[in-house]
Design a protein around this motif. Structure first.
Motif, PDB file in Angstrom:
ATOM      1  N   LEU A 259     -41.666 -12.679   4.815  1.00  0.00           N
ATOM      2  CA  LEU A 259     -42.272 -11.857   5.865  1.00  0.00           C
ATOM      3  C   LEU A 259     -41.364 -11.687   7.075  1.00  0.00           C
ATOM      4  CD1 LEU A 259     -45.920 -13.266   5.853  1.00  0.00           C
ATOM      5  CD2 LEU A 259     -45.112 -11.168   4.795  1.00  0.00           C
ATOM      6  N   HIS A 260     -40.504 -12.667   7.305  1.00  0.00           N
ATOM      7  CA  HIS A 260     -39.612 -12.633   8.466  1.00  0.00           C
ATOM      8  C   HIS A 260     -38.221 -12.084   8.132  1.00  0.00           C
ATOM      9  CE1 HIS A 260     -42.594 -15.505  10.129  1.00  0.00           C
ATOM     10  NE2 HIS A 260     -42.230 -14.985  11.274  1.00  0.00           N
ATOM     11  N   ALA A 261     -38.014 -11.652   6.906  1.00  0.00           N
ATOM     12  CA  ALA A 261     -36.670 -11.261   6.477  1.00  0.00           C
ATOM     13  C   ALA A 261     -36.107 -10.077   7.266  1.00  0.00           C
ATOM     14  CB  ALA A 261     -36.668 -10.940   4.976  1.00  0.00           C
ATOM     15  N   ASP A 262     -36.968  -9.133   7.622  1.00  0.00           N
ATOM     16  CA  ASP A 262     -36.482  -7.982   8.393  1.00  0.00           C
ATOM     17  C   ASP A 262     -37.641  -7.344   9.127  1.00  0.00           C
ATOM     18  OD1 ASP A 262     -34.285  -6.263   9.181  1.00  0.00           O
ATOM     19  OD2 ASP A 262     -35.317  -4.679   8.068  1.00  0.00           O
ATOM     20  N   HIS A 263     -37.337  -6.696  10.227  1.00  0.00           N
ATOM     21  CA  HIS A 263     -38.364  -5.981  10.977  1.00  0.00           C
ATOM     22  C   HIS A 263     -37.740  -4.853  11.761  1.00  0.00           C
ATOM     23  CE1 HIS A 263     -42.355  -5.947  13.205  1.00  0.00           C
ATOM     24  NE2 HIS A 263     -42.644  -5.888  11.920  1.00  0.00           N
ATOM     25  N   GLU A 264     -36.894  -4.084  11.068  1.00  0.00           N
ATOM     26  CA  GLU A 264     -36.259  -2.907  11.636  1.00  0.00           C
ATOM     27  C   GLU A 264     -35.374  -3.287  12.819  1.00  0.00           C
ATOM     28  OE1 GLU A 264     -37.327  -0.191  14.394  1.00  0.00           O
ATOM     29  OE2 GLU A 264     -38.153   1.292  13.004  1.00  0.00           O
ATOM     30  N   LEU A 265     -35.247  -2.421  13.822  1.00  0.00           N
ATOM     31  CA  LEU A 265     -34.302  -2.666  14.915  1.00  0.00           C
ATOM     32  C   LEU A 265     -34.946  -3.438  16.060  1.00  0.00           C
ATOM     33  CD1 LEU A 265     -32.132   0.556  15.167  1.00  0.00           C
ATOM     34  CD2 LEU A 265     -31.770  -1.516  13.845  1.00  0.00           C
ATOM     35  N   ASN A 266     -35.338  -4.683  15.768  1.00  0.00           N
ATOM     36  CA  ASN A 266     -35.829  -5.567  16.810  1.00  0.00           C
ATOM     37  C   ASN A 266     -34.656  -6.009  17.693  1.00  0.00           C
ATOM     38  OD1 ASN A 266     -34.710  -8.073  15.349  1.00  0.00           O
ATOM     39  ND2 ASN A 266     -35.986  -7.063  13.833  1.00  0.00           N
ATOM     40  N   MET A 407     -41.933 -28.294  17.313  1.00  0.00           N
ATOM     41  CA  MET A 407     -42.113 -26.948  17.876  1.00  0.00           C
ATOM     42  C   MET A 407     -40.801 -26.234  18.173  1.00  0.00           C
ATOM     43  SD  MET A 407     -45.447 -26.797  20.338  1.00  0.00           S
ATOM     44  CE  MET A 407     -45.124 -28.312  21.228  1.00  0.00           C
ATOM     45  N   ASP A 408     -39.814 -26.959  18.685  1.00  0.00           N
ATOM     46  CA  ASP A 408     -38.582 -26.262  19.023  1.00  0.00           C
ATOM     47  C   ASP A 408     -37.747 -25.908  17.794  1.00  0.00           C
ATOM     48  OD1 ASP A 408     -37.639 -28.760  18.355  1.00  0.00           O
ATOM     49  OD2 ASP A 408     -36.680 -29.176  20.282  1.00  0.00           O
ATOM     50  N   PHE A 409     -38.249 -26.277  16.604  1.00  0.00           N
ATOM     51  CA  PHE A 409     -37.589 -25.859  15.364  1.00  0.00           C
ATOM     52  C   PHE A 409     -38.172 -24.549  14.844  1.00  0.00           C
ATOM     53  CE2 PHE A 409     -36.171 -26.406  10.872  1.00  0.00           C
ATOM     54  CZ  PHE A 409     -34.847 -26.738  11.111  1.00  0.00           C
ATOM     55  N   PHE A 410     -39.295 -24.100  15.417  1.00  0.00           N
ATOM     56  CA  PHE A 410     -39.926 -22.865  14.957  1.00  0.00           C
ATOM     57  C   PHE A 410     -38.981 -21.658  15.007  1.00  0.00           C
ATOM     58  CE2 PHE A 410     -44.583 -24.238  16.083  1.00  0.00           C
ATOM     59  CZ  PHE A 410     -44.453 -25.304  15.209  1.00  0.00           C
ATOM     60  N   PRO A 411     -38.224 -21.464  16.111  1.00  0.00           N
ATOM     61  CA  PRO A 411     -37.306 -20.316  16.126  1.00  0.00           C
ATOM     62  C   PRO A 411     -36.245 -20.383  15.024  1.00  0.00           C
ATOM     63  CG  PRO A 411     -37.629 -21.172  18.341  1.00  0.00           C
ATOM     64  CD  PRO A 411     -38.243 -22.165  17.407  1.00  0.00           C
ATOM     65  N   VAL A 412     -35.852 -21.586  14.631  1.00  0.00           N
ATOM     66  CA  VAL A 412     -34.891 -21.735  13.535  1.00  0.00           C
ATOM     67  C   VAL A 412     -35.501 -21.209  12.238  1.00  0.00           C
ATOM     68  CG1 VAL A 412     -33.618 -23.401  12.120  1.00  0.00           C
ATOM     69  CG2 VAL A 412     -33.709 -23.679  14.603  1.00  0.00           C
ATOM     70  N   LEU A 413     -36.781 -21.488  12.044  1.00  0.00           N
ATOM     71  CA  LEU A 413     -37.474 -21.022  10.842  1.00  0.00           C
ATOM     72  C   LEU A 413     -37.681 -19.516  10.855  1.00  0.00           C
ATOM     73  CD1 LEU A 413     -40.116 -23.890  10.668  1.00  0.00           C
ATOM     74  CD2 LEU A 413     -38.102 -23.615   9.228  1.00  0.00           C
ATOM     75  N   PHE A 414     -37.451 -18.901  11.985  1.00  0.00           N
ATOM     76  CA  PHE A 414     -37.453 -17.445  12.118  1.00  0.00           C
ATOM     77  C   PHE A 414     -36.042 -16.914  11.878  1.00  0.00           C
ATOM     78  CE2 PHE A 414     -39.503 -13.998  15.013  1.00  0.00           C
ATOM     79  CZ  PHE A 414     -38.915 -12.981  14.297  1.00  0.00           C
ATOM     80  N   ALA A 415     -35.055 -17.589  12.437  1.00  0.00           N
ATOM     81  CA  ALA A 415     -33.670 -17.115  12.365  1.00  0.00           C
ATOM     82  C   ALA A 415     -33.105 -17.172  10.953  1.00  0.00           C
ATOM     83  CB  ALA A 415     -32.795 -17.936  13.317  1.00  0.00           C
ATOM     84  N   VAL A 416     -33.382 -18.261  10.239  1.00  0.00           N
ATOM     85  CA  VAL A 416     -32.803 -18.429   8.898  1.00  0.00           C
ATOM     86  C   VAL A 416     -33.150 -17.266   7.972  1.00  0.00           C
ATOM     87  CG1 VAL A 416     -32.874 -19.836   6.805  1.00  0.00           C
ATOM     88  CG2 VAL A 416     -32.540 -20.931   9.024  1.00  0.00           C
ATOM     89  N   PRO A 417     -34.428 -16.900   7.819  1.00  0.00           N
ATOM     90  CA  PRO A 417     -34.716 -15.769   6.932  1.00  0.00           C
ATOM     91  C   PRO A 417     -34.265 -14.427   7.482  1.00  0.00           C
ATOM     92  CG  PRO A 417     -36.725 -16.526   8.001  1.00  0.00           C
ATOM     93  CD  PRO A 417     -35.666 -17.552   8.296  1.00  0.00           C
TER      94      PRO A 417
END
Length: 493
Positions: A259-266, A407-417
């Motif tokens: 779900l986090h793999a892409d989201h256009e030109l964010n 909690m501060d690892f959450f953005p990493v779980l967004f960045a990786v995919p």
């Protein structure tokens, strides 16, 4: 006249603009429901008496669009979003279908190469990504140099940037600026190898950043596990024989990655393309994207949701919190979206995934607060009229928390995919027709007009606002003693 034709059919696909300053009329072509911004440079007028020369009136109109609210910067075939209808598609395929039937790595292939892979092609892609997941031994010194309490996104961003130093053949500054833009078989092979490396090493570097905090030795990526299974293994394995992550958590993480793999030109993807337009190596471009995603308005949003729920406390406190939001006293995180004006289509999929995870891990105490917040907001005209529906961040943070991630690892779980999406857009730009032009936006200059230099002894303090002068920092402890000491060359304050 601006470029266009005089036929009736062509005229219907154009925009007619009358400049009341000069009385001239301009015809601007409409292509794919868009108009070229450069066409407005042809709309010129003489400068008025006393007008600022910085307006550059005689050089044509400029288009002002703060924050890219309605500016298209590239033609893309990758991701389509309809914010009004709540639609998200990867290469034309609805996200709902992909979440049920596909996997993260398969979607990465789809985003990067344009179509779902055949089994032989997917086997090759997966094998290369997993093969390139192993980090150079020297990189351990980089990770070990960070403090144990360093934010993992700071570590990951630095690691992506450092990774490029290991591969001189991947750097256009060393191997020639046409390295990725030629489109030859040799060029494509070099490009693909960097894609394999970045996808493969993203989970490894994230796991290394995680284990720094735990004080644990780094783990070599295992053989035979899935992409997310390997990630969980590298974070949690303590030497047990035959260790395998829980399959429900492995699958849930894979769905979230998809779900986090892409989201256009964010913001982060645009940063990757802006950086990549200088023809820098892809590692530096991805590092820039990672830094952009670090911000609380982007990748840090799901972390903000958890902090918000903790601050609310028990479910009975929700009504008071929502009243404070209406009064602009508190911030509502996890609701609304820059693009989606109805519900975020990903939020429904994440909600189902959350139920599966909670059935395994047990109910998070914050879930009841989240549910009450969801229900109260969805029946309140204040939020409904403003189209503030839950987005993907509202539920994903709860899942990550239930899975035991800090909690501060959450953005990493967004960045990786999101690396897959960044690379898909970067690759598309490198291979676009007409080559790559460096991105260089215009500005509207509203600063001082031309003025002469004044010697320091003759200057007056013209700073009227706090932002127009440096802030004095209060020094205590060692710094205070240092500034009170005497030494040769001490600067005068």
């Amino acid at each position: 006249m601006v470029q266009g034709t005089t036929s009736k059919e062509a005229h219907n696909e154009s925009l007619t603009v009358r400049d009341e300053r000069t009385g001239k009329t301009y015809t601007i072509p409409i292509v794919e429901n868009s108009i070229p911004a450069t066409a407005f440079k042809k709309i010129v007028a003489p400068s008025k008496k006393g007008e600022r020369e910085e307006n550059e009136t005689e050089r044509g109109l400029r288009v002002l669009d703060k924050g890219f609210l309605n500016t298209a910067v590239i033609r893309s075939q990758i991701t389509y979003i309809d914010g009004e209808a709540g639609i998200l598609r990867y290469r034309g395929i609805p996200i709902e279908q992909l979440a049920v039937n596909s996997s993260y790595l398969e979607c990465a292939y789809l985003l990067i190469y344009g179509n779902l892979p055949t089994r032989p092609h997917f086997n090759t892609f997966k094998a290369e990504v997993m093969h390139h997941s192993i980090m150079h031994h020297d990189s351990e010194e980089l990770f070990a140099s960070f403090r144990y309490d360093s934010h993992p996104m700071a570590i990951l961003t630095s690691a992506f940037a450092a990774l490029g130093s290991y591969y001189a053949e991947a750097n256009p500054s060393l191997a020639g600026q046409g390295l990725y833009t030629r489109g030859t078989p040799e060029s494509l092979a070099i490009m693909d190898k960097q894609i394999y490396r970045l996808l493969g090493k993203a989970t490894t570097m994230a796991a290394m950043a995680y284990r720094i905090r735990q004080g644990r030795a780094f783990v070599t990526p295992p053989v035979g596990l899935s992409y997310t299974g390997s990630f969980l293994y590298q974070m949690d394995h303590l030497g047990e024989e035959g260790y395998k992550p829980n399959p429900i958590l492995e699958k849930a993480l894979d769905v979230l990655f998809l779900l986090h793999a892409d989201h256009e030109l964010n913001a982060s993807c645009t940063t990757v393309l802006q950086t990549g337009s200088s023809l820098v190596d892809p590692y530096s471009a991805v590092a820039a994207g990672c830094a952009s995603l670090y911000g609380p308005l982007h990748g840090g949003a799901n972390e903000a949701v958890i902090r918000m729920l903790i601050s609310i406390g028990p479910p009975d406190n929700v009504p008071r919190f929502l009243e404070q939001v209406k009064k602009k006293e508190r911030v509502l995180s996890g609701f609304g979206h820059r693009v989606y004006k109805t519900s975020d289509p990903r939020s429904f999929i994440v909600r189902k995934t959350a139920d599966e995870v909670f059935a395994l891990t047990g109910t998070d105490p914050l879930l009841q607060t989240a549910m009450r917040l969801h229900d109260e907001a969805m029946k309140d005209d204040y939020f409904v009229s403003r189209k503030l529906a839950p987005n993907v961040d509202f539920w994903s943070g709860l899942i990550y928390r239930a899975m035991g991630f800090p909690m501060d690892f959450f953005p990493v779980l967004f960045a990786v995919p999101r690396v897959a999406g960044w690379l898909a857009h970067w690759r598309q730009m490198m291979l676009q027709e007409g080559g790559v032009k460096i991105w260089r936006p215009r500005q509207i200059y509203v600063g001082p007009e031309k003025r002469d230099f004044v010697p320091i002894e003759e200057r007056k303090d013209e700073g009227k606002q706090p932002r127009e002068r440096p802030t004095e920092v209060y020094h205590s402890g060692q710094s205070k003693r240092y500034y009170l000491a005497e030494y040769t060359g001490k600067a005068k304050l």
